[in-house]
Each structure stands twice: as C-alpha cells, then as structure tokens.
Design a protein around this motif. Sequence first.
Motif, PDB file in Angstrom:
ATOM      1  N   ARG A   1      -5.156  -2.015   8.227  1.00 29.48           N
ATOM      2  CA  ARG A   1      -5.952  -0.775   8.314  1.00 29.48           C
ATOM      3  C   ARG A   1      -5.574   0.179   7.186  1.00 29.48           C
ATOM      4  NH1 ARG A   1      -6.222   2.095  13.935  1.00 29.48           N
ATOM      5  NH2 ARG A   1      -7.884   3.220  12.823  1.00 29.48           N
ATOM      6  N   ALA A   2      -4.282   0.271   6.934  1.00 28.77           N
ATOM      7  CA  ALA A   2      -3.821   1.129   5.837  1.00 28.77           C
ATOM      8  C   ALA A   2      -4.255   0.537   4.495  1.00 28.77           C
ATOM      9  CB  ALA A   2      -2.308   1.283   5.880  1.00 28.77           C
ATOM     10  N   GLY A   3      -4.052  -0.759   4.326  1.00 30.40           N
ATOM     11  CA  GLY A   3      -4.392  -1.406   3.066  1.00 30.40           C
ATOM     12  C   GLY A   3      -5.870  -1.315   2.744  1.00 30.40           C
ATOM     13  N   LEU A   4      -6.724  -1.526   3.751  1.00 29.72           N
ATOM     14  CA  LEU A   4      -8.166  -1.477   3.517  1.00 29.72           C
ATOM     15  C   LEU A   4      -8.648  -0.050   3.254  1.00 29.72           C
ATOM     16  CD1 LEU A   4      -9.328  -4.065   6.209  1.00 29.72           C
ATOM     17  CD2 LEU A   4      -9.413  -4.341   3.722  1.00 29.72           C
ATOM     18  N   SER A   5      -7.992   0.945   3.836  1.00 30.78           N
ATOM     19  CA  SER A   5      -8.349   2.346   3.560  1.00 30.78           C
ATOM     20  C   SER A   5      -8.005   2.702   2.118  1.00 30.78           C
ATOM     21  CB  SER A   5      -7.618   3.274   4.527  1.00 30.78           C
ATOM     22  OG  SER A   5      -8.029   3.040   5.864  1.00 30.78           O
ATOM     23  N   ILE A   6      -6.830   2.284   1.661  1.00 28.36           N
ATOM     24  CA  ILE A   6      -6.453   2.522   0.263  1.00 28.36           C
ATOM     25  C   ILE A   6      -7.414   1.802  -0.667  1.00 28.36           C
ATOM     26  CG2 ILE A   6      -4.641   2.167  -1.477  1.00 28.36           C
ATOM     27  CD1 ILE A   6      -2.605   2.368   0.850  1.00 28.36           C
TER      28      ILE A   6
END
Length: 316
Positions: free
Chosen positions: A41-46
């Motif tokens: 979730r963090a990686g895809l937001s970045i």
Amino acid sequence: MKTKIVLNSIKRLVCLGIIGFTIQVHAEILVILPETGPMSRAGLSIKQGILNASHASKNQIPLKFVDSDQKTIKTILKQNVNKKTKMIIGPLARPDVEALINLKPKVPVLALNEVYPTHKNVWQYSLSKNDDALALLDYIQHDKVSKLYVVREKGTEAESISFLNALFANYAGEVDPVDAMPNTTKASEGILLLGSNQWLANLKKLKKKNIYTQAIAVNESRTLPKGMKFCDVPALYIKEWEDVVKAYKDQPKSLPYQRLYAFGGDAWYIAEQFVLDPNVKSLTFNGRTGKIKIEGNRVERIPQCFERSKNNLVPL
C-alpha cells in the motif's frame, strides 16, 4: 544582421531540443518499490506520486518499476541496471537500503529511507518524524516557551515515541510529561498533545495559548481545536501541486497515503534534477513535503507548520 541573430537563436533551440531528446533516449530511472506484500500500500502510493509528477514534467524521462517484494536487492540490480540507468529511486524498506549501500552502487541512488551506513552515491530521503518534530520545535522556541507539558493518549504511546525522542534530544527548555491537561499555564509554558484526532476532540475545550500536536492527529473529517499548531507535508493543505491533487482524485486515500503521494512527487523531482545535471552538487526547492535542501549526500527536509484559526489552517 537580424537574419543571422534569428538563425543563431534557431540553432540554440534546435540544440536544446536535441539535448532533451538525447536525455529521453539514453536515460532511464529505475524505481525499486514494494508493489506486493505487506508494504505494497505504501509502495503503490509512492509509485502513484512518482508517476503523476513524471507525467506533469516536461522532461519525460523513462521510468522502469521493479517490485522489491521477496527479491534481493543484489538480484534486482543485476537484472535491471544497464547502460541507460542514470538514477535509482528506492528501495523503501530499511533492510533493503542497507543491503544496497553494502553493494556500493556505481549508479546514483535516492533511497527512500534513512539508515546509519552511508555511501557516496546514495542520498537518503524520508518522511522522518524527526523532521516534523524539529520543525515544530522551532515554533515552540519562537513562541518563547521555556517549559513544555506533554500529554499522551493512553495506548498510543508507540506512535509518538520517535517524535518525542527527537524533541527531548533537541529542546533546551524543561519537558514535563503529565497524565492530564494542566488547568492553567503561564505565558512561558506550552502543551504538547500527542494522540488521535478523536482524543483531541474529546478533551475539554482548549482556551490556552501555545498548544501543539503531531501531524498524525490531523484528520480529514474533524478539525483541530482553534490555536493548535502542527507541522506536516504542505501539499496536503496548500493545493499548489496539481500532481498530488490528481493522484488523490484518481485514487482517494487517507492522509497517511496522501503524504506518500507527495513523497513520491518530490522523489521524482530530485531524481529528475540529478539526471538532467549529473554534476549537480546542491539543490534547494520548496517541495510537496516541505523545503528540501541537498548538500553533498545529505537530504534535509523542513516541513511546513500551520496554526488552526477560526475557519481554516494558516501557514506559519
């Protein structure tokens, strides 16, 4: 004479166009982020933040995304770094950043976390809570607060520990942790409230000066008490960066993930500058996540601070 000047101008424009085209053809930015697994979730937001900033840029430098989940950094670099790779953004997880540093990369890297080991080709950039604490501390000192009461919501202490440690390490005044809001305070005293937005809303009505909190207490659906100050990513409150606004419209998410949109946008901008000018030694700009200053291999981020007025948030 005029004809010669016009021709020279055209030549310069053609040369600039050729240089830009050459960069696009012969340069590539490798982006290493977790797109699956527990940090996805963090990686895809970045990733969304990087993509939107890239699309908004005039310099369409190609991006190559690689999922870092369940892969070693050594394998990723071996399989994906080539002659076109002029810059790497990522990785995100601390163990991966350490592993990358230990490999002593030849390609410039903008790592998206901070660790103790360093390398001349690795710049470490993060949304550190230490940065938020130091920015808020500047305003606490500006308000001439010599004693700071700290009240924490029970059960949430772990969420504010790094923020509080940074404050303890850098504040020259007296810090007094207390269990409840003081009934009265002097002009030289302040109160730092660390907890959730709902907890802040349930406190007795605040009619005191010098009230501060941490950015994690900010919530889209409930405003902070009047007069409260905090420091955070400016792109969340100042709609100056269209790419961050668009990222949220495309994929609406809560504030923690909106911060990562802004984080990805600034990561793209930094990488873009290094690709366009590989000899750059320093860089300063007002970014989506705060004022960014790069000297040598150090990336300094100064978040924007705000105060809650009667009707809105006022940048300090």
